[in-house]
Design a protein around this motif. Structure first.
Motif, PDB file in Angstrom:
ATOM      1  N   ARG A   1       0.856  -1.185   0.000  1.00  0.00           N
ATOM      2  CA  ARG A   1       0.000   0.000   0.000  1.00  0.00           C
ATOM      3  C   ARG A   1       0.889   1.230   0.000  1.00  0.00           C
ATOM      4  NH1 ARG A   1      -1.816  -1.518   6.160  1.00  0.00           N
ATOM      5  NH2 ARG A   1      -0.009  -0.677   7.264  1.00  0.00           N
TER       6      ARG A   1
ATOM      7  N   THR B   1       5.988  -1.016   1.722  1.00  0.00           N
ATOM      8  CA  THR B   1       4.995  -0.141   1.115  1.00  0.00           C
ATOM      9  C   THR B   1       5.428   0.151  -0.325  1.00  0.00           C
ATOM     10  OG1 THR B   1       6.164   1.828   1.852  1.00  0.00           O
ATOM     11  CG2 THR B   1       4.444   0.943   3.317  1.00  0.00           C
TER      12      THR B   1
ATOM     13  N   MET C   1      -0.681  -5.950  -3.902  1.00  0.00           N
ATOM     14  CA  MET C   1      -1.332  -4.708  -3.492  1.00  0.00           C
ATOM     15  C   MET C   1      -2.687  -5.002  -2.854  1.00  0.00           C
ATOM     16  SD  MET C   1       0.627  -4.300  -6.347  1.00  0.00           S
ATOM     17  CE  MET C   1      -0.501  -4.516  -7.718  1.00  0.00           C
ATOM     18  N   ASN C   2      -3.047  -4.192  -1.861  1.00  0.00           N
ATOM     19  CA  ASN C   2      -4.343  -4.386  -1.206  1.00  0.00           C
ATOM     20  C   ASN C   2      -5.434  -3.565  -1.888  1.00  0.00           C
ATOM     21  OD1 ASN C   2      -4.177  -1.742  -0.241  1.00  0.00           O
ATOM     22  ND2 ASN C   2      -3.743  -2.341   1.871  1.00  0.00           N
TER      23      ASN C   2
ATOM     24  N   ARG D   1      -6.820  -0.859  -1.201  1.00  0.00           N
ATOM     25  CA  ARG D   1      -6.713   0.600  -1.143  1.00  0.00           C
ATOM     26  C   ARG D   1      -5.839   1.170  -2.254  1.00  0.00           C
ATOM     27  NH1 ARG D   1      -8.566   2.392   3.969  1.00  0.00           N
ATOM     28  NH2 ARG D   1      -8.929   0.674   5.420  1.00  0.00           N
ATOM     29  N   VAL D   2      -5.281   0.289  -3.079  1.00  0.00           N
ATOM     30  CA  VAL D   2      -4.383   0.723  -4.149  1.00  0.00           C
ATOM     31  C   VAL D   2      -5.138   0.727  -5.472  1.00  0.00           C
ATOM     32  CG1 VAL D   2      -2.243   0.251  -5.389  1.00  0.00           C
ATOM     33  CG2 VAL D   2      -2.368  -0.178  -2.918  1.00  0.00           C
TER      34      VAL D   2
END
Length: 253
Positions: free
Chosen positions: A193, A203, A224-225, A227-228
């Protein structure tokens, strides 16, 4: 050599079950990420890296019809839980499939998939041979070099295969491993993230810093989670670093 990203998502996948996290998908298929896995294909070899929960679906989506060997980065379930989906490949190929990993991961696999091993092996179970690797080795037409790294309290293996270096679930890369990565045409590196920092994962800014330090011409980020956002993130990244996405195919010398 053809390199296919079978999955580029974090341990829970994107989107996540139950709506966990802040979803920003907005219809872009590149923001739908299955668990991390990759396929390396040459004229002589078909090798996969990691077999996560969607492995069966990933092989169908990518059109994989043969698996000559498997490289496993570490023992977390988002990287090994699909081992049983090698079973039809064993049946079709009429052979045991070699799996290459660390000693710790080997022992974990044997415990978690007890029915595949030992005197009480279930008839018809997936047939794999677990091999511990510590040094570079030749597999058919490919030179494979293990890349030890750190994932918090867990040691993981990345792999350099020809001119591509693949590392996922990484927080720290020792200098000895950096020397093995240098000179790669492509590096695949996890970037969980943008912020805040994470105790066991790089990150995106940390991954960019590492790619720049190692002077890799092309780096693709994975793991990637939710929120990306793919499009927005690529607009923020330097030209030599891009977000990977499921089913992206690279041609690497």
């Amino acid at each position: 050599m053809k390199f296919t990203f079978l999955g580029t998502g974090t341990s829970m996948g994107v989107p996540t079950a139950g709506g966990f996290g802040s979803e920003r998908l907005k219809g872009d298929p590149r923001d739908e990420r299955w668990r991390c896995s990759a396929w390396i294909e040459t004229e002589q070899s078909s090798i996969v890296i990691d077999t996560g929960p969607e492995f069966r679906l990933q092989t169908l989506r990518a059109g994989i019809t043969r698996v000559d060997a498997v490289l496993i980065t570490h023992e977390h379930m988002d990287h090994i839980s699909g081992l049983d989906d090698l079973r039809p490949f064993c049946y079709k190929q009429k052979q045991t499939i070699p799996v290459y990993t660390s000693q710790t991961c080997k022992e974990s696999i044997k415990r978690r998939f007890e029915y595949m091993f030992g005197p009480d092996r279930y008839p018809g179970a997936t047939s794999v041979e677990l091999n511990v690797i510590e040094d570079s080795f030749q597999f058919q037409d490919l030179r494979i070099t293990p890349l030890p790294a750190n994932h918090g309290k867990v040691d993981v293996l990345g792999f350099r295969v020809g001119n591509i270096s693949y590392l996922t679930d990484v927080k720290e890369i020792p200098e000895s491993t950096e020397k093995l990565i240098k000179g790669s045409e492509v590096m695949v590196l996890s970037g969980l993230r943008w912020k805040p920092e994470h105790p066991t994962h790089m990150t995106i800014p940390e991954a960019v810093e590492k790619a720049t330090k190692l002077e890799i011409p092309r780096t693709y980020l994975i793991h990637m989670n939710s929120r990306v956002n793919h499009k927005q993130s690529n607009q923020r990244l330097p030209e030599h670093v891009r977000l990977a996405y499921d089913q992206l195919i690279l041609e690497v010398d």
